[in-house]
Scaffold this motif. Structure first.
Motif, PDB file in Angstrom:
ATOM      1  N   ARG A 168       0.820  -1.261 -13.803  1.00  6.86           N
ATOM      2  CA  ARG A 168       1.220  -2.450 -14.555  1.00  6.86           C
ATOM      3  C   ARG A 168       1.665  -2.102 -15.981  1.00  6.86           C
ATOM      4  N   GLU A 179      -1.050   9.496  -4.733  1.00  9.08           N
ATOM      5  CA  GLU A 179      -1.697   8.478  -3.907  1.00  9.08           C
ATOM      6  C   GLU A 179      -1.799   7.169  -4.677  1.00  9.08           C
ATOM      7  N   LEU A 180      -1.632   6.078  -3.957  1.00  5.50           N
ATOM      8  CA  LEU A 180      -1.835   4.755  -4.523  1.00  5.50           C
ATOM      9  C   LEU A 180      -3.321   4.448  -4.456  1.00  5.50           C
ATOM     10  N   GLU A 181      -3.899   4.080  -5.590  1.00  6.08           N
ATOM     11  CA  GLU A 181      -5.325   3.758  -5.661  1.00  6.08           C
ATOM     12  C   GLU A 181      -5.475   2.454  -6.435  1.00  6.08           C
ATOM     13  N   ASP A 182      -5.749   1.378  -5.735  1.00  5.85           N
ATOM     14  CA  ASP A 182      -5.794   0.046  -6.326  1.00  5.85           C
ATOM     15  C   ASP A 182      -4.455  -0.237  -7.012  1.00  5.85           C
ATOM     16  N   ASP A 183      -4.448  -0.448  -8.340  1.00  2.13           N
ATOM     17  CA  ASP A 183      -3.179  -0.701  -9.033  1.00  2.13           C
ATOM     18  C   ASP A 183      -2.786   0.489  -9.905  1.00  2.13           C
ATOM     19  N   SER A 184      -3.113   1.692  -9.418  1.00  4.36           N
ATOM     20  CA  SER A 184      -2.739   2.907 -10.137  1.00  4.36           C
ATOM     21  C   SER A 184      -2.201   3.942  -9.159  1.00  4.36           C
ATOM     22  N   GLY A 199       0.787  -1.225   0.000  1.00  2.00           N
ATOM     23  CA  GLY A 199       0.000   0.000   0.000  1.00  2.00           C
ATOM     24  C   GLY A 199       0.818   1.274   0.000  1.00  2.00           C
ATOM     25  N   CYS A 223      -1.840   3.508 -14.704  1.00  3.05           N
ATOM     26  CA  CYS A 223      -1.796   2.092 -14.355  1.00  3.05           C
ATOM     27  C   CYS A 223      -0.354   1.716 -14.017  1.00  3.05           C
ATOM     28  N   ARG A 255      -4.635   9.502 -13.375  1.00  2.00           N
ATOM     29  CA  ARG A 255      -4.193   8.221 -12.824  1.00  2.00           C
ATOM     30  C   ARG A 255      -3.408   7.478 -13.888  1.00  2.00           C
ATOM     31  N   VAL A 287       1.669  -3.133  -4.424  1.00  2.00           N
ATOM     32  CA  VAL A 287       0.230  -3.373  -4.561  1.00  2.00           C
ATOM     33  C   VAL A 287      -0.051  -4.778  -4.052  1.00  2.00           C
ATOM     34  N   ASP A 288      -0.507  -4.864  -2.813  1.00  2.68           N
ATOM     35  CA  ASP A 288      -0.834  -6.158  -2.206  1.00  2.68           C
ATOM     36  C   ASP A 288       0.309  -7.160  -2.311  1.00  2.68           C
TER      37      ASP A 288
END
Length: 102
Positions: free
Chosen positions: A68, A50-55, A10, A66, A64, A28-29
Motif C-alpha cells: 500500500r 512471496e505475497l504475505e498479507d499486504d506485503s 493472492g 508494504c 518485506r 490482495v483479496d
C-alpha cells in the motif's frame, strides 16, 4: 498492461509500465496494488518473492515491503520502493502515476 484474469487473488505479476519500468502488481483479496519490481536493498526482482498479507517478501534477503505504501518493513532493506496508482476498469488493470517513496 494486464487484466484481472492474469492476476487472481493472492498472486503477483510483473508488467512493464508505459515508460518501460518494471512494475509488480499484487492482488490482495481482490484489491490490486502496484510497486516498483526491484528491492531497494540489492535490487532483487520482487516478482520472485512471496505475497504475505499486504506485503511482498524479497526473494534474496527476505525484507518485506508494504504494497500500500512501499515502506520497507524488515531489515536489511531500509528504503521504501515506489508505488503506483492503480485503477481497475472492467477487467483491465491501468497504472496511474508513479508515487515517489517518502
Amino acid at each position: 498492461m494486464a487484466g484481472l484474469t492474469d492476476l487472481p487473488p493472492g498472486e503477483l505479476l510483473a508488467v512493464a509500465a508505459p515508460d518501460g519500468t518494471r512494475v509488480l502488481l499484487a492482488n490482495v483479496d481482490g484489491e490490486v496494488h502496484a510497486v516498483a519490481n526491484e528491492c531497494s536493498h540489492e535490487f532483487a526482482p520482487l516478482e520472485e518473492g512471496e505475497l504475505e498479507d499486504d506485503s511482498v517478501v524479497c526473494p534474496w534477503h527476505f525484507s518485506r515491503f508494504c504494497l500500500r505504501t512501499g515502506k520497507a518493513l524488515d531489515m536489511p532493506a531500509v528504503d521504501p520502493v515506489a508505488t503506483y496508482a492503480v485503477q481497475v476498469v472492467g477487467d483491465e488493470i491501468h497504472l496511474g502515476p508513479r508515487r515517489t517513496p517518502a
